[in-house]
Design a protein around this motif. Structure first.
Motif, PDB file in Angstrom:
ATOM      1  N   LEU A  63       0.792  -1.352   0.129  1.00  0.00           N
ATOM      2  CA  LEU A  63      -0.083   0.055  -0.085  1.00  0.00           C
ATOM      3  C   LEU A  63       1.107   1.271   0.222  1.00  0.00           C
ATOM      4  O   LEU A  63       0.612   2.285  -0.670  1.00  0.00           O
ATOM      5  N   ALA A  64       1.864   1.267   0.876  1.00  0.00           N
ATOM      6  CA  ALA A  64       2.942   2.468   0.863  1.00  0.00           C
ATOM      7  C   ALA A  64       3.612   2.692  -0.354  1.00  0.00           C
ATOM      8  O   ALA A  64       3.745   3.814  -0.743  1.00  0.00           O
ATOM      9  N   SER A  65       3.747   1.635  -1.006  1.00  0.00           N
ATOM     10  CA  SER A  65       4.607   1.832  -2.303  1.00  0.00           C
ATOM     11  C   SER A  65       3.636   2.295  -3.483  1.00  0.00           C
ATOM     12  O   SER A  65       3.900   2.958  -4.359  1.00  0.00           O
ATOM     13  N   SER A  66       2.585   1.720  -3.394  1.00  0.00           N
ATOM     14  CA  SER A  66       1.297   2.026  -4.597  1.00  0.00           C
ATOM     15  C   SER A  66       0.819   3.561  -4.389  1.00  0.00           C
ATOM     16  O   SER A  66       0.476   4.064  -5.338  1.00  0.00           O
ATOM     17  N   ALA A  67       0.738   3.838  -3.088  1.00  0.00           N
ATOM     18  CA  ALA A  67       0.133   5.262  -2.779  1.00  0.00           C
ATOM     19  C   ALA A  67       1.198   6.011  -2.029  1.00  0.00           C
ATOM     20  O   ALA A  67       0.906   6.007  -0.682  1.00  0.00           O
ATOM     21  N   PRO A  68       1.901   6.631  -2.669  1.00  0.00           N
ATOM     22  CA  PRO A  68       3.003   7.299  -1.944  1.00  0.00           C
ATOM     23  C   PRO A  68       2.902   8.731  -1.389  1.00  0.00           C
ATOM     24  O   PRO A  68       3.681   9.090  -0.580  1.00  0.00           O
ATOM     25  N   SER A  69       1.476   8.982  -1.582  1.00  0.00           N
ATOM     26  CA  SER A  69       0.888  10.308  -0.977  1.00  0.00           C
ATOM     27  C   SER A  69       0.131  10.109   0.397  1.00  0.00           C
ATOM     28  O   SER A  69      -0.543  11.100   0.850  1.00  0.00           O
ATOM     29  N   ALA A  70      -0.245   8.530   0.488  1.00  0.00           N
ATOM     30  CA  ALA A  70      -1.158   8.265   1.484  1.00  0.00           C
ATOM     31  C   ALA A  70      -0.316   7.882   2.808  1.00  0.00           C
ATOM     32  O   ALA A  70       1.120   7.587   2.824  1.00  0.00           O
ATOM     33  N   THR A  71      -0.938   7.916   4.009  1.00  0.00           N
ATOM     34  CA  THR A  71      -0.558   7.451   5.270  1.00  0.00           C
ATOM     35  C   THR A  71      -1.082   5.986   5.558  1.00  0.00           C
ATOM     36  O   THR A  71      -2.265   6.014   5.260  1.00  0.00           O
ATOM     37  N   VAL A  72      -0.275   5.140   5.729  1.00  0.00           N
ATOM     38  CA  VAL A  72      -0.704   3.602   5.966  1.00  0.00           C
ATOM     39  C   VAL A  72      -0.505   3.542   7.506  1.00  0.00           C
ATOM     40  O   VAL A  72       0.391   3.455   8.340  1.00  0.00           O
ATOM     41  N   TRP A  73      -1.936   3.284   7.860  1.00  0.00           N
ATOM     42  CA  TRP A  73      -1.718   2.602   9.576  1.00  0.00           C
ATOM     43  C   TRP A  73      -1.445   0.980   9.668  1.00  0.00           C
ATOM     44  O   TRP A  73      -2.677   0.531   8.862  1.00  0.00           O
ATOM     45  N   ALA A  74      -0.738   0.677  10.229  1.00  0.00           N
ATOM     46  CA  ALA A  74      -0.445  -0.705  10.273  1.00  0.00           C
ATOM     47  C   ALA A  74      -0.782  -1.287  11.771  1.00  0.00           C
ATOM     48  O   ALA A  74      -0.052  -0.765  12.680  1.00  0.00           O
ATOM     49  N   VAL A  75      -1.725  -2.177  11.847  1.00  0.00           N
ATOM     50  CA  VAL A  75      -2.274  -2.434  13.284  1.00  0.00           C
ATOM     51  C   VAL A  75      -2.259  -3.838  13.530  1.00  0.00           C
ATOM     52  O   VAL A  75      -2.564  -4.826  12.541  1.00  0.00           O
ATOM     53  N   ASP A  76      -1.745  -4.208  14.475  1.00  0.00           N
ATOM     54  CA  ASP A  76      -1.552  -5.792  14.848  1.00  0.00           C
ATOM     55  C   ASP A  76      -1.509  -5.711  16.349  1.00  0.00           C
ATOM     56  O   ASP A  76      -0.858  -4.877  17.080  1.00  0.00           O
ATOM     57  N   VAL A  77      -2.048  -6.803  16.925  1.00  0.00           N
ATOM     58  CA  VAL A  77      -1.757  -7.050  18.529  1.00  0.00           C
ATOM     59  C   VAL A  77      -0.393  -7.486  18.725  1.00  0.00           C
ATOM     60  O   VAL A  77      -0.082  -7.365  20.022  1.00  0.00           O
ATOM     61  N   ASN A  78       0.115  -8.165  17.698  1.00  0.00           N
ATOM     62  CA  ASN A  78       1.403  -8.665  18.045  1.00  0.00           C
ATOM     63  C   ASN A  78       2.502  -7.942  17.928  1.00  0.00           C
ATOM     64  O   ASN A  78       2.753  -7.349  16.905  1.00  0.00           O
ATOM     65  N   GLU A  79       3.347  -7.866  19.005  1.00  0.00           N
ATOM     66  CA  GLU A  79       4.344  -6.776  19.063  1.00  0.00           C
ATOM     67  C   GLU A  79       5.385  -6.963  18.230  1.00  0.00           C
ATOM     68  O   GLU A  79       6.002  -6.278  17.595  1.00  0.00           O
ATOM     69  N   ARG A  80       5.636  -8.489  18.251  1.00  0.00           N
ATOM     70  CA  ARG A  80       6.890  -8.570  17.158  1.00  0.00           C
ATOM     71  C   ARG A  80       6.397  -8.304  15.682  1.00  0.00           C
ATOM     72  O   ARG A  80       7.281  -7.920  15.040  1.00  0.00           O
ATOM     73  N   ALA A  81       5.128  -8.495  15.164  1.00  0.00           N
ATOM     74  CA  ALA A  81       4.839  -8.014  14.095  1.00  0.00           C
ATOM     75  C   ALA A  81       4.886  -6.493  13.653  1.00  0.00           C
ATOM     76  O   ALA A  81       5.363  -6.179  12.598  1.00  0.00           O
TER      77      ALA A  81
END
Length: 201
Positions: free
Chosen positions: A79-97
């Motif tokens: 997503l970040a590579s495809s839309a270089p003007s957007a902000t991507v929120w990456a959400v996960d409960v897993n700290e290592r992830a």
């Protein structure tokens, strides 16, 4: 064996760093991964179908995008590579992830545009022009429904959510349930036993 799952907040499994390579939309990605996260050794087949069959954001897309259940970050990085003007929120409960996703965002040159957080780390006022998810079906139907009821209402009025679910794990019943909740749900594609669902208001 341990009691760890990919939705364990703090995996006890030893890290075992590795790399995962895959191609999407003509670009090769080489991302860091590790034991203790979802699909640690390869790009998950469902994620691969989602990234191949859903409509990736165009370079002109702006605003906030959400990768719900980011794992080590393959969807986030695409997503970040495809839309270089957007902000991507990456959400996960897993700290290592989350740690891996942050490192991989830096690998693809998107560290400044990716916000990697636990679920409670997204500010209440943020809405999303797009939501992408290979949702954690194995947490159970009730928990999955609660997850979607929490995040889908944060879709912008003209936004779109892309979900991938294996047919044998309830892809068709999830489509019916989402429709019952008042969402417009289209089965956008089917491949290798997976349903790609396009969800709008």
């Amino acid at each position: 064996m341990t009691g760890d799952h990919y939705f364990t907040p703090e995996p006890a499994t030893a890290a075992q760093p590795r790399e995962v390579e895959f191609h999407v939309a003509g670009r090769q990605y080489t991302l860091a991964s590790s034991a203790g996260v979802f699909s640690a050794a390869r790009l998950d087949p469902g994620t691969a179908v989602l990234l191949r069959k859903a409509d990736l954001p165009s370079p002109g897309v702006t605003g906030d995008l959400l990768d719900l259940g980011c794992g080590f970050g393959p969807i986030t990085c695409v997503l970040a590579s495809s839309a270089p003007s957007a902000t991507v929120w990456a959400v996960d409960v897993n700290e290592r992830a989350r740690d891996l996703t942050a490192a991989n965002a830096a690998r693809v040159g998107a560290a400044q545009r990716v916000r990697v957080v636990a679920p409670d780390g997204v500010p209440a006022g943020v809405t999303f022009t797009q939501i992408w998810s290979n949702p954690p079906i194995r947490i159970g139907k009730d928990e999955l429904h609660q997850l979607l009821l929490r995040w889908l209402p944060r879709l912008a009025p003209d936004g779109v959510a892309w979900l991938v679910v294996a047919r044998h794990l309830g892809g068709d019943s999830l489509q019916r349930w989402l429709t019952e909740q008042g969402w417009r749900v289209e089965r956008h594609a089917s491949q290798k036993g997976f349903r790609v669902l396009r969800v709008t208001r």
